[in-house]
Every structure is written in C-alpha cells, then in structure tokens.
Design an enzyme around this catalytic site. Structure first.
Site, PDB file in Angstrom:
ATOM      1  N   SER A  79      67.638 -41.887  44.914  1.00 44.52           N
ATOM      2  CA  SER A  79      67.607 -40.694  44.014  1.00 44.52           C
ATOM      3  C   SER A  79      66.939 -39.510  44.954  1.00 44.52           C
ATOM      4  O   SER A  79      66.174 -39.820  45.395  1.00 44.52           O
ATOM      5  CB  SER A  79      66.973 -40.546  43.203  1.00 44.52           C
ATOM      6  N   CYS A  80      67.342 -37.722  45.371  1.00 44.57           N
ATOM      7  CA  CYS A  80      66.727 -37.231  45.851  1.00 44.57           C
ATOM      8  C   CYS A  80      66.764 -36.135  44.723  1.00 44.57           C
ATOM      9  O   CYS A  80      67.497 -36.304  44.109  1.00 44.57           O
ATOM     10  CB  CYS A  80      67.537 -37.189  46.853  1.00 44.57           C
ATOM     11  N   PRO A  81      66.002 -35.256  45.136  1.00 44.80           N
ATOM     12  CA  PRO A  81      65.733 -34.286  44.789  1.00 44.80           C
ATOM     13  C   PRO A  81      66.649 -33.718  44.003  1.00 44.80           C
ATOM     14  O   PRO A  81      66.790 -33.092  42.988  1.00 44.80           O
ATOM     15  CB  PRO A  81      64.554 -32.895  44.870  1.00 44.80           C
TER      16      PRO A  81
ATOM     17  N   THR B  84      70.984 -39.197  48.164  1.00 44.85           N
ATOM     18  CA  THR B  84      71.434 -39.788  47.003  1.00 44.85           C
ATOM     19  C   THR B  84      72.081 -40.786  48.012  1.00 44.85           C
ATOM     20  O   THR B  84      72.335 -41.759  47.469  1.00 44.85           O
ATOM     21  CB  THR B  84      71.338 -39.149  45.637  1.00 44.85           C
TER      22      THR B  84
ATOM     23  N   GLY C 279      69.623 -34.405  43.696  1.00 44.55           N
ATOM     24  CA  GLY C 279      70.527 -35.609  43.105  1.00 44.55           C
ATOM     25  C   GLY C 279      72.324 -35.483  44.185  1.00 44.55           C
ATOM     26  O   GLY C 279      73.466 -35.618  43.089  1.00 44.55           O
TER      27      GLY C 279
END
Length: 463
Positions: free
Chosen positions: A8-10, A16, A12
């Site tokens: 998950s990344c900020p 991700t 998304g």
C-alpha cells in the site's frame, strides 16, 4: 514457504502494484508461494482470508500508510516501506528463510523494536496516511469548482462570476464543502494512524478547529499546517491515554468514550488557547508571501518544487512538495499546483520519449518500460519513471530533475493554475487547468529537455 503480503502506498496507484509484482516474482524465483493483498485507491483487492493467514509461514507488509496488523497476531510479520518491496523483495523474503522475523504480538527485544521503528518511519507514515485520505476530497472539490466556473461562469471585470441561485452556484457550493472537509480528514487520519480508532474523533475535531479561525480569534484558519499539527497532537495524546492502567471494569469504555472525550478536550484547549493563533498567523504570512511573489522569487519556488517532485518519483520529497501544492489550492494559490502538475508528468513522459528517440541506448526491457512510462505520464503518475531511473540513477535522475524544473518554471511564470491535486495532460481533459496552452507548452519543453539530456548522458548498449 507459504508467504502472504500486503502492499500500500499513499496514493494507492503505482507503488502499491509495483511492490506487489516485485514480491510475487521474487517469491516465485526463490521457490516460495505468495499471495499479495493490495490496498490501493480502488480499495482492498486479493484480500487475505483467515484460513490463508493461519496457514502462512509469514507476512510481509510493504506499506507507507497505516495497515491494521491485528489479524496477524501470533504470526511472523515483517513491516517495512513500500519502496523496500519494490527495491529489495529478495532481501525481505530471505529474512524469513533465515528466521530473522519476530512474531507479532509478542514482546520484541529492544534492537528489534528500534529496527522496526526506524524502517516504518512513523512520522512520515502517519502524515502520508492522512494525505491519502485527504486527496479525494481535494480532487472532488477542485473538479466541481473548476466545472462550475468553466461552464456556469460569466465574464465580469473582476473575473468569472457564477449567477446567484443557478445550478452552477449549487455545484460550486458542493465543491467548497468538499474543500472544507480537507483539513479535518487530514488531521483525523494522521491521528488514526498513530492511535488507531480512539484517535480519529480527536483528530477530526482538532482539524476542524484548526481550519476554523473563529475559535481562536483569527480571520483565517491555521490551514493544512494547523491540521497536521492537530493530527499529531491528537494522535499522541490519545496514544498516551491508552497506556494509562485502568480497572478492568473501565477498559471496555476506554476506546469509545474516555480516550476520545479526554483527547478531544485536551486538543481543543491546546489549540484554541495556545497554538491556534500563532499557526494561523504563520499561514496568513505564507499565503501573503506566495501571492506577492514575482519574478525571481517565483522562479526559485518553481525550481525547488520541480526538483523535489522529480528527485524520488513518488517518495518523501515528492510527497512533501505535492502536499504543499494541494494545500495551496484551498488557499487560493492554484498556480503552485500548476507548476507541480507539469513536474509530475515530465519524468515519465521525458524518459518514454528518450527510449523512442535513441533505441540503441536502451535494452529491450527498458524500451518496454519506456512505453509504460509514456502511458503513466499522460495520467500523471511520476512513478512510471522508476524502472528506467533504477537502472541508471546517476544519469537519469539529474536529467529528469532538470526537465521538471524547466517545465515548472515555464508554468509558474505563465500563471498556469491547476485546481486539482494531480498532474499530467489528464487534468486538462477535466478542465481543471487555467491557461491550457502554456500548460502544454511547459510539459512539452520539460519533456524535450529530459529526453535530450538523458540521451546525451547515456552511452549506447554494447551488443
């Protein structure tokens, strides 16, 4: 081994799925089974089941935002940033092979705690958690306001005005409501990342107080800076209260009543009577300073923002500049986001063009990555440049930084304004950009500078 993973990344979007792909390929190459759950902008995909978690030998969490670990109690859990999942998937898996991963829920040694604390970078992760939830509100608000002005606006001597009582006035008001929720959402989910659910209400209330200057005698609120401070304040106060020993009969009501109530009260008191007005003054000064920027000072700002966006292609420097630009939209300085919007798409588009202009300097897989970078650049995903930058960072990163800086300066000096926190040609399609012609000229020039510079620096591939 049977491994599970969450990525998950900020935002998304890119990181991700890139991390998920890298982990899957590395596990297959090393002879292990793996299933990866992605928590992107579309929501949870490929969700891990309770049965799979029970059967797993370990779980990798490669994420730059808050991930609930409670379902992994008693399992070996390795938590790290999403970048590690992209760059070092084999190293993460080897930690399980070498039995170097602690069991989640057990008391870890001091060294393990320090190692986990350092890797997870809680300040950055909490901030990005808030930003990831805030972005949809800014996007919706910006697009609705831009749409209302573009279609329903009527030219007047003071600019576009929307007729009172019209349907476009209602749409404008809805967009403004979305903007109003921006700071409370940011603060609330920063606090949630730190203290879990007990921090959510204090964070959101603190964010609302930060955004509403009337609480502390200010004409303007404390803006996004106040929201960030309120979020961290609420989160750490709630977390501190959680650690206070209480009788068993009181424990059930702690997370739903005592912690939110006490934390909200303390955050409100601190913000209203101590820090609200000074932060509001800082925001007013910053806004006035930015609005008064002319000539050389605006060029310097554009150079700094362009360099930060391109430097780590979606990493911490990129996100700090992006957050600044997104927050300035609500402060009436959308031209800052205009410069950032150009810088966001310049690296992937420039590198994609470079692979087309001089194929002899790129391996087959780099040329394929270049095609993907072109597609990602069109929709404003800077991470599209990562595969090419990772193979030759010393030549590629300076090239994309210079191209982004050039594009940002052109956009800034042409008063290109972007009303949504996103970049690339896609934002012009949604009529979110003012001065569209100069927006595209800035992108084209930045892309050409990037492409020609990187090709001038790179050497041909040896057959």
């Amino acid at each position: 081994m049977k491994l599970l993973a969450i990525t998950s990344c900020p935002n998304g979007i890119a990181h991700t799925y890139m991390a998920a792909e890298k982990l899957a390929k590395a596990a297959e190459a090393m002879g292990h089974e793996i299933k990866v759950e992605t928590q992107g902008s579309i929501g949870v995909e490929n969700e891990l089941t309770a049965e799979e978690i029970r059967a797993a030998d370990g779980i990798i969490i490669a994420a730059d935002k808050q991930v609930d670990k409670s379902r992994f109690n008693g399992k070996k859990v390795l938590a790290t940033g999403v970048g590690e999942g992209i760059r070092k998937p084999e190293e993460l898996i080897k930690k399980f092979e070498n039995d170097e991963v602690p069991v989640y829920g057990k008391e870890d040694s001091t060294e393990v705690k320090e190692e986990k604390r350092g890797k997870e970078n809680p300040i950055y992760r909490s901030l990005m958690n808030g930003v990831s939830y805030m972005i949809p509100f800014v996007v919706v608000g910006g697009l609705l306001i831009a749409l209302a002005l573009a279609i329903g606006g009527e030219p007047t001597p003071t600019g576009l005005q929307i007729p009172e009582g019209s349907v476009w006035q209602t749409i404008l008001n809805v967009g403004a409501a979305s903007f109003t929720l921006m700071v409370p959402i940011l603060a609330g989910f920063i606090a949630y990342s730190i203290a879990d659910r007990p921090g959510l209400a204090p964070g959101m209330v603190g964010g609302y107080i930060a955004a509403t200057g009337s609480f502390y005698g200010s004409d303007a609120g404390a803006g996004f800076i106040g929201g960030i401070i309120a979020g961290f304040l609420a989160g750490y106060i709630a977390k501190a209260i959680k650690r206070i020993p209480v009788p068993k009969m009181v424990q059930p009501i702690m997370p739903i009543l005592v912690i939110p109530l006490v934390a909200t009260f303390l955050v409100a008191v601190i913000f209203i009577f101590v820090i609200g007005q000074p932060i509001a003054g800082l925001m007013e000064g910053l806004t006035s300073f930015l609005q008064g920027m002319e000539g050389a000072s605006r060029i310097v700002l554009a150079l700094i923002l362009g360099a930060m966006i391109a430097f780590d292609m979606g990493g911490p420097f990129n996100k700090v500049a992006f957050l600044f630009g997104a927050a300035m939209i609500a402060e009436g300085n959308a031209y800052i986001m205009g410069a950032i919007a150009v810088a966001i798409c310049t690296p992937p588009l420039g590198l994609g063009l470079a692979t087309l202009l001089n194929k002899k300097k790129y391996a087959d897989e780099e040329r394929e990555a270049g095609k993907a970078a072109l597609a990602m650049g069109l929709v404003g995903i800077t991470e599209g440049a990562i595969p090419l930058a990772a193979r030759d960072p010393l030549r590629v990163i300076p090239s994309i930084m210079i191209g982004a800086m050039v594009g940002s300066v052109i956009a800034m000096m042409s008063n290109v304004a972007d009303n949504v926190p996103h970049g690339g040609p896609i934002v012009a399609v949604f009529q979110a950009v003012d001065n569209v012609l100069m927006f595209f000229i800035a992108i084209i020039v930045g892309v050409l500078v990037t492409a020609f510079l990187v090709n001038a620096l790179k050497k041909p591939i040896k057959e």
